[in-house]
Design a protein around this motif. Sequence first.
Motif, PDB file in Angstrom:
ATOM      1  N   THR A   8       0.864  -1.196   0.000  1.00 21.95           N
ATOM      2  CA  THR A   8       0.000   0.000   0.000  1.00 21.95           C
ATOM      3  C   THR A   8       0.898   1.243   0.000  1.00 21.95           C
ATOM      4  O   THR A   8       0.936   1.993   0.988  1.00 21.95           O
ATOM      5  CB  THR A   8      -0.901   0.022   1.260  1.00 21.95           C
ATOM      6  OG1 THR A   8      -0.065  -0.178   2.425  1.00 21.95           O
ATOM      7  CG2 THR A   8      -1.964  -1.045   1.213  1.00 21.95           C
ATOM      8  N   TRP A  19       0.630   4.021  -1.182  1.00 22.40           N
ATOM      9  CA  TRP A  19      -0.035   5.328  -1.180  1.00 22.40           C
ATOM     10  C   TRP A  19      -0.381   5.820   0.223  1.00 22.40           C
ATOM     11  O   TRP A  19      -0.827   6.946   0.383  1.00 22.40           O
ATOM     12  CB  TRP A  19      -1.305   5.258  -2.028  1.00 22.40           C
ATOM     13  CG  TRP A  19      -2.230   4.157  -1.594  1.00 22.40           C
ATOM     14  CD1 TRP A  19      -3.160   4.213  -0.599  1.00 22.40           C
ATOM     15  CD2 TRP A  19      -2.289   2.833  -2.124  1.00 22.40           C
ATOM     16  NE1 TRP A  19      -3.798   2.999  -0.462  1.00 22.40           N
ATOM     17  CE2 TRP A  19      -3.288   2.128  -1.399  1.00 22.40           C
ATOM     18  CE3 TRP A  19      -1.596   2.159  -3.133  1.00 22.40           C
ATOM     19  CZ2 TRP A  19      -3.594   0.807  -1.652  1.00 22.40           C
ATOM     20  CZ3 TRP A  19      -1.915   0.833  -3.394  1.00 22.40           C
ATOM     21  CH2 TRP A  19      -2.906   0.183  -2.660  1.00 22.40           C
ATOM     22  N   THR A  54      -0.183   7.364   3.957  1.00 21.79           N
ATOM     23  CA  THR A  54       0.684   8.410   4.526  1.00 21.79           C
ATOM     24  C   THR A  54       1.134   8.050   5.937  1.00 21.79           C
ATOM     25  O   THR A  54       1.963   8.747   6.511  1.00 21.79           O
ATOM     26  CB  THR A  54      -0.048   9.763   4.574  1.00 21.79           C
ATOM     27  OG1 THR A  54      -1.251   9.612   5.320  1.00 21.79           O
ATOM     28  CG2 THR A  54      -0.358  10.263   3.174  1.00 21.79           C
ATOM     29  N   TYR A  92      10.417   3.890   2.834  1.00 19.72           N
ATOM     30  CA  TYR A  92       9.269   4.777   2.558  1.00 19.72           C
ATOM     31  C   TYR A  92       9.461   6.096   3.296  1.00 19.72           C
ATOM     32  O   TYR A  92       8.787   6.364   4.310  1.00 19.72           O
ATOM     33  CB  TYR A  92       7.959   4.103   3.012  1.00 19.72           C
ATOM     34  CG  TYR A  92       7.865   2.655   2.592  1.00 19.72           C
ATOM     35  CD1 TYR A  92       7.700   2.306   1.247  1.00 19.72           C
ATOM     36  CD2 TYR A  92       7.994   1.631   3.533  1.00 19.72           C
ATOM     37  CE1 TYR A  92       7.648   0.978   0.860  1.00 19.72           C
ATOM     38  CE2 TYR A  92       7.943   0.302   3.153  1.00 19.72           C
ATOM     39  CZ  TYR A  92       7.775  -0.019   1.814  1.00 19.72           C
ATOM     40  OH  TYR A  92       7.741  -1.331   1.439  1.00 19.72           O
ATOM     41  N   PHE A 111      -5.876  14.043  -2.883  1.00 22.60           N
ATOM     42  CA  PHE A 111      -5.885  13.210  -4.076  1.00 22.60           C
ATOM     43  C   PHE A 111      -7.240  13.227  -4.742  1.00 22.60           C
ATOM     44  O   PHE A 111      -8.264  13.335  -4.100  1.00 22.60           O
ATOM     45  CB  PHE A 111      -5.485  11.794  -3.693  1.00 22.60           C
ATOM     46  CG  PHE A 111      -6.450  11.126  -2.775  1.00 22.60           C
ATOM     47  CD1 PHE A 111      -7.041   9.938  -3.121  1.00 22.60           C
ATOM     48  CD2 PHE A 111      -6.783  11.695  -1.556  1.00 22.60           C
ATOM     49  CE1 PHE A 111      -7.920   9.325  -2.275  1.00 22.60           C
ATOM     50  CE2 PHE A 111      -7.672  11.087  -0.713  1.00 22.60           C
ATOM     51  CZ  PHE A 111      -8.244   9.896  -1.071  1.00 22.60           C
ATOM     52  N   LYS A 126      -6.624   5.031  -5.892  1.00 20.92           N
ATOM     53  CA  LYS A 126      -5.388   4.785  -5.181  1.00 20.92           C
ATOM     54  C   LYS A 126      -4.160   5.184  -5.996  1.00 20.92           C
ATOM     55  O   LYS A 126      -3.200   5.682  -5.476  1.00 20.92           O
ATOM     56  CB  LYS A 126      -5.312   3.321  -4.796  1.00 20.92           C
ATOM     57  CG  LYS A 126      -6.344   2.939  -3.767  1.00 20.92           C
ATOM     58  CD  LYS A 126      -6.012   1.654  -3.123  1.00 20.92           C
ATOM     59  CE  LYS A 126      -6.149   0.497  -4.079  1.00 20.92           C
ATOM     60  NZ  LYS A 126      -7.524   0.035  -4.242  1.00 20.92           N
ATOM     61  N   LYS A 127      -4.221   4.989  -7.290  1.00 17.40           N
ATOM     62  CA  LYS A 127      -3.056   5.268  -8.119  1.00 17.40           C
ATOM     63  C   LYS A 127      -2.666   6.752  -8.016  1.00 17.40           C
ATOM     64  O   LYS A 127      -1.513   7.100  -7.998  1.00 17.40           O
ATOM     65  CB  LYS A 127      -3.356   4.922  -9.577  1.00 17.40           C
ATOM     66  CG  LYS A 127      -3.550   3.432  -9.815  1.00 17.40           C
ATOM     67  CD  LYS A 127      -2.198   2.726  -9.905  1.00 17.40           C
ATOM     68  CE  LYS A 127      -2.342   1.265 -10.297  1.00 17.40           C
ATOM     69  NZ  LYS A 127      -3.157   0.493  -9.387  1.00 17.40           N
ATOM     70  N   SER A 128      -3.699   7.603  -7.936  1.00 20.34           N
ATOM     71  CA  SER A 128      -3.400   9.025  -7.911  1.00 20.34           C
ATOM     72  C   SER A 128      -3.190   9.558  -6.493  1.00 20.34           C
ATOM     73  O   SER A 128      -2.957  10.713  -6.286  1.00 20.34           O
ATOM     74  CB  SER A 128      -4.536   9.806  -8.573  1.00 20.34           C
ATOM     75  OG  SER A 128      -5.739   9.494  -7.915  1.00 20.34           O
ATOM     76  N   CYS A 129      -3.297   8.669  -5.515  1.00 18.33           N
ATOM     77  CA  CYS A 129      -3.180   9.083  -4.127  1.00 18.33           C
ATOM     78  C   CYS A 129      -1.738   8.920  -3.682  1.00 18.33           C
ATOM     79  O   CYS A 129      -1.343   7.874  -3.231  1.00 18.33           O
ATOM     80  CB  CYS A 129      -4.123   8.231  -3.285  1.00 18.33           C
ATOM     81  SG  CYS A 129      -3.967   8.469  -1.541  1.00 18.33           S
ATOM     82  N   GLN A 130      -0.968   9.928  -3.870  1.00 16.96           N
ATOM     83  CA  GLN A 130       0.458   9.830  -3.571  1.00 16.96           C
ATOM     84  C   GLN A 130       0.732  10.095  -2.095  1.00 16.96           C
ATOM     85  O   GLN A 130       0.029  10.859  -1.459  1.00 16.96           O
ATOM     86  CB  GLN A 130       1.225  10.855  -4.418  1.00 16.96           C
ATOM     87  CG  GLN A 130       1.177  10.562  -5.896  1.00 16.96           C
ATOM     88  CD  GLN A 130       1.689   9.164  -6.225  1.00 16.96           C
ATOM     89  OE1 GLN A 130       2.730   8.760  -5.742  1.00 16.96           O
ATOM     90  NE2 GLN A 130       0.940   8.425  -7.008  1.00 16.96           N
ATOM     91  N   PRO A 131       1.783   9.476  -1.573  1.00 14.47           N
ATOM     92  CA  PRO A 131       2.144   9.776  -0.195  1.00 14.47           C
ATOM     93  C   PRO A 131       2.342  11.274   0.002  1.00 14.47           C
ATOM     94  O   PRO A 131       2.829  11.960  -0.880  1.00 14.47           O
ATOM     95  CB  PRO A 131       3.477   9.040  -0.011  1.00 14.47           C
ATOM     96  CG  PRO A 131       3.455   7.965  -1.024  1.00 14.47           C
ATOM     97  CD  PRO A 131       2.665   8.497  -2.174  1.00 14.47           C
ATOM     98  N   SER A 132       1.894  11.742   1.152  1.00 10.90           N
ATOM     99  CA  SER A 132       1.987  13.162   1.424  1.00 10.90           C
ATOM    100  C   SER A 132       2.847  13.377   2.664  1.00 10.90           C
ATOM    101  O   SER A 132       2.392  13.199   3.781  1.00 10.90           O
ATOM    102  CB  SER A 132       0.570  13.678   1.662  1.00 10.90           C
ATOM    103  OG  SER A 132       0.610  14.988   2.095  1.00 10.90           O
TER     104      SER A 132
END
Length: 364
Positions: free
Chosen positions: A75, A77, A79, A107, A347, A351-357
């Motif tokens: 996972t 994506w 945070t 990560y 986001f 999920k693909k567009s939900c980048q770690p922040s």
Amino acid sequence: MKDLWRLPLVELTESAREAAQQQHGDVVTYVVNRNANFTRVCQVGCAFCGFGRRPGTRGATSDTIDEVVARVGKTPWVTEVCLQGGIDPSLSPEYYFDLIRALREAYPSMHLHAFSPMEIDSLCEKLGQQPEEVVVRLRAAGVGSIPGTAAEILIDRVRRKISRNKLPAERWIRIVKAAHRAGLRSSATILFGHVETWEDIRAHFEVLRRVQGETGGFTEFVPLAFVPYENRLGRLLAQRDGGMIRLAERIRRRARRLYPLARLILGDLIPNLQTSWVKLGVQGAVDSLEWGCNDFGGTLYEESITRSSGGRHGERLEPERIEDEIRRAGRTPRRRTTLYGVVKNPFSLGKKSCQPSPEGHVAL
Ligand code: SF4
């Protein structure tokens, strides 16, 4: 001034709903996080727990660091990673620090929420060091905040009944204060719906108010309803209460009063009140937004502690589902960081567009 503890439920709920509305408006936050429960081995034996396994018994296994790193990688994506496990006497202190360092390296943008005060207490014992030193070392290794679990009820008389070997209330308080003073914020929790009285809950609230008044380190209050289905304490209480269905109903009634009380009694010092879809179910969590809650909790992805006690509400909720449920309740969803910072680039769902922040990229 009205005695909140004696208010009729309707009036209490309405006051809590209004107070939450004044503090947070329509916004309900949530976090995209995951759990990584790295060991089921536990020598403590809490009566309310279905997760821990005595060393040497069936299912008593611990993960290697590589296994945890690989699981978190499923996972990428999220945070936040919440790391908690049993108290495994065979795990070396180095394991804990190496685990944090390995995740930090793999990560770098994920916030590491680890370990519970019980685990920190055990680390202190293994290292022969004081909590004040250990929390500084954990922070240096890469821990970002700690879960305020293992609080149960912060009254030793109650703790002895449900969890004889757990760290005493004063020790929990000392560890949490030490973490706050070292720059590690924490959640605050309560485990309710077992043998505690309303007087015990009142005393627990007073402890939390005192700690928060001193350190200001609590990010949120998270009431945790006791899940009775598959543990020793649940079986005992079900016998006493005339069956599991009655016991579950009693817990539900307690939740119904406790959430609004928490909003009204703690809300000025701890403004964030988090519901728990794992304990209450999704519908229960949606309902609790009317009882003073302003945070929906997290996606979790690997919920195993409640499921081990017979929890029936699943192990994950996708962000899309959480947002839908919040909207269904007539509220506005907002994704947050662990420390309740605003995510700068929320986001677009998926999920693909939900980048770690990273915590560094948020407006706190
Ligand atoms: S609640 Fe934690 S400390 Fe207690 S038995 Fe379960 S895993 Fe062990």
